[in-house]
Design a protein around this motif. Structure first.
Motif, mmCIF file in Angstrom:
data_model
loop_
_atom_site.group_PDB
_atom_site.id
_atom_site.type_symbol
_atom_site.label_atom_id
_atom_site.label_comp_id
_atom_site.label_asym_id
_atom_site.label_seq_id
_atom_site.Cartn_x
_atom_site.Cartn_y
_atom_site.Cartn_z
ATOM 1 N N CYS A 166 0.866 -1.184 0.000
ATOM 2 C CA CYS A 166 0.000 0.000 0.000
ATOM 3 C C CYS A 166 0.900 1.229 0.000
ATOM 4 C CB CYS A 166 -0.890 0.013 1.241
ATOM 5 S SG CYS A 166 -1.613 1.654 1.531
ATOM 6 N N PRO A 167 0.772 2.098 -1.005
ATOM 7 C CA PRO A 167 1.628 3.283 -1.085
ATOM 8 C C PRO A 167 1.043 4.506 -0.377
ATOM 9 C CG PRO A 167 0.321 3.138 -3.074
ATOM 10 C CD PRO A 167 -0.105 1.972 -2.198
ATOM 11 N N HIS A 168 -0.152 4.373 0.215
ATOM 12 C CA HIS A 168 -0.910 5.545 0.655
ATOM 13 C C HIS A 168 -0.522 6.006 2.058
ATOM 14 C CE1 HIS A 168 -3.607 3.302 -2.229
ATOM 15 N NE2 HIS A 168 -3.377 4.453 -2.848
ATOM 16 N N LEU A 169 -0.936 7.218 2.372
ATOM 17 C CA LEU A 169 -0.753 7.768 3.711
ATOM 18 C C LEU A 169 -1.872 7.266 4.619
ATOM 19 C CD1 LEU A 169 0.063 11.448 2.671
ATOM 20 C CD2 LEU A 169 1.679 9.758 3.584
ATOM 21 N N GLY A 224 -7.391 7.206 3.825
ATOM 22 C CA GLY A 224 -8.599 6.396 3.886
ATOM 23 C C GLY A 224 -8.707 5.339 2.807
ATOM 24 N N CYS A 225 -7.575 4.833 2.344
ATOM 25 C CA CYS A 225 -7.611 3.791 1.313
ATOM 26 C C CYS A 225 -8.060 2.474 1.940
ATOM 27 C CB CYS A 225 -6.234 3.618 0.673
ATOM 28 S SG CYS A 225 -5.028 2.836 1.758
ATOM 29 N N ALA A 226 -8.384 1.537 1.062
ATOM 30 C CA ALA A 226 -8.832 0.231 1.551
ATOM 31 C C ALA A 226 -7.674 -0.731 1.746
ATOM 32 C CB ALA A 226 -9.839 -0.365 0.568
ATOM 33 N N CYS A 227 -6.506 -0.377 1.185
ATOM 34 C CA CYS A 227 -5.426 -1.371 1.195
ATOM 35 C C CYS A 227 -4.518 -1.284 2.417
ATOM 36 C CB CYS A 227 -4.623 -1.337 -0.099
ATOM 37 S SG CYS A 227 -4.160 0.276 -0.758
ATOM 38 N N ARG A 228 -4.342 -0.108 2.990
ATOM 39 C CA ARG A 228 -3.419 0.006 4.118
ATOM 40 C C ARG A 228 -3.934 -0.821 5.299
ATOM 41 N NH1 ARG A 228 0.649 3.214 6.382
ATOM 42 N NH2 ARG A 228 0.408 3.503 8.609
ATOM 43 N N LYS A 229 -3.062 -1.709 5.809
ATOM 44 C CA LYS A 229 -3.444 -2.468 6.993
ATOM 45 C C LYS A 229 -3.657 -1.503 8.158
ATOM 46 C CE LYS A 229 0.379 -4.756 6.466
ATOM 47 N NZ LYS A 229 1.562 -5.622 6.679
HETATM 48 ZN ZN LIG Z 1 -3.492 1.967 0.371
#
Ligand SMILES: [Zn+2]
Length: 173
Positions: free
Chosen positions: A79-82, A86-91
């Motif tokens: 997951c590249p997001h902060l 609110g992304c679905a991939c970040r654990k």
């Molecule tokens: Zn993500």
């Protein structure tokens, strides 16, 4: 829990060092017929701490080390997001685990999920995997919080705790 972690992030291939036994443990799992997949939060990408080229170089290096040890990695999902995107991939989200299921054609129900953070354990439980905690990386701190966390994890069974990935695999196989 494959490599040594740093609070300052791992920003280059030079800073990436495997924990003793972890490469061999992955190779043993794949030799035993398990598909080994990696789900990793990499917010350092969005923070600009390192580039996608660097992350891919690290992943290529990891794959090469495992191959040299006689095994393979079925997939690496990041997951590249902060955290606040609110992304679905970040654990503790389960997006990465859903990607693993979709792309590897695997059912993760009951699959062992080894991690060092509370986010890992939460994602594992949410995806109906069997969470396993290792004391490497953030693991000792997580272990200290585990009793309190068990309530949040809402699982019936205790989370097993091992010193490192090699110890998990030694017990599992
Ligand atoms: Zn993500």
């Amino acid at each position: 829990m494959i490599n040594y972690d740093s609070d300052d992030y791992i920003k280059s291939l030079e800073e990436w060092h495997p924990i003793p036994g972890s490469i061999e443990a992955i190779a043993q799992l794949s030799q035993a017929g398990y598909q080994v997949a990696i789900a990793t939060n990499q917010s350092g990408l969005s923070r600009g701490y390192f580039t996608l080229d660097t992350l891919e170089a690290i992943h290529d290096h990891l794959r090469t080390l495992v191959a040299d040890a006689g095994g393979s990695i079925a997939g690496i999902f990041y997951c590249p997001h902060l955290p606040d995107e609110g992304c679905a991939c970040r654990k503790p989200g389960i997006g990465l685990l859903q990607s693993i299921e979709r792309e590897l054609g695997a059912d993760l129900t009951g699959a062992p999920f080894v991690g060092d953070s509370l986010k890992d354990l939460q994602a594992a439980r949410a995806a109906l995997c069997e969470p396993i905690l290792v004391r490497t990386g953030k693991g000792r701190g997580t272990e200290a919080r585990l009793q309190e966390a068990e309530v949040q994890l809402a699982g019936a069974t205790r989370v097993p705790v091992y010193d490192d990935l090699a110890a998990v695999v030694g017990d599992w196989l």
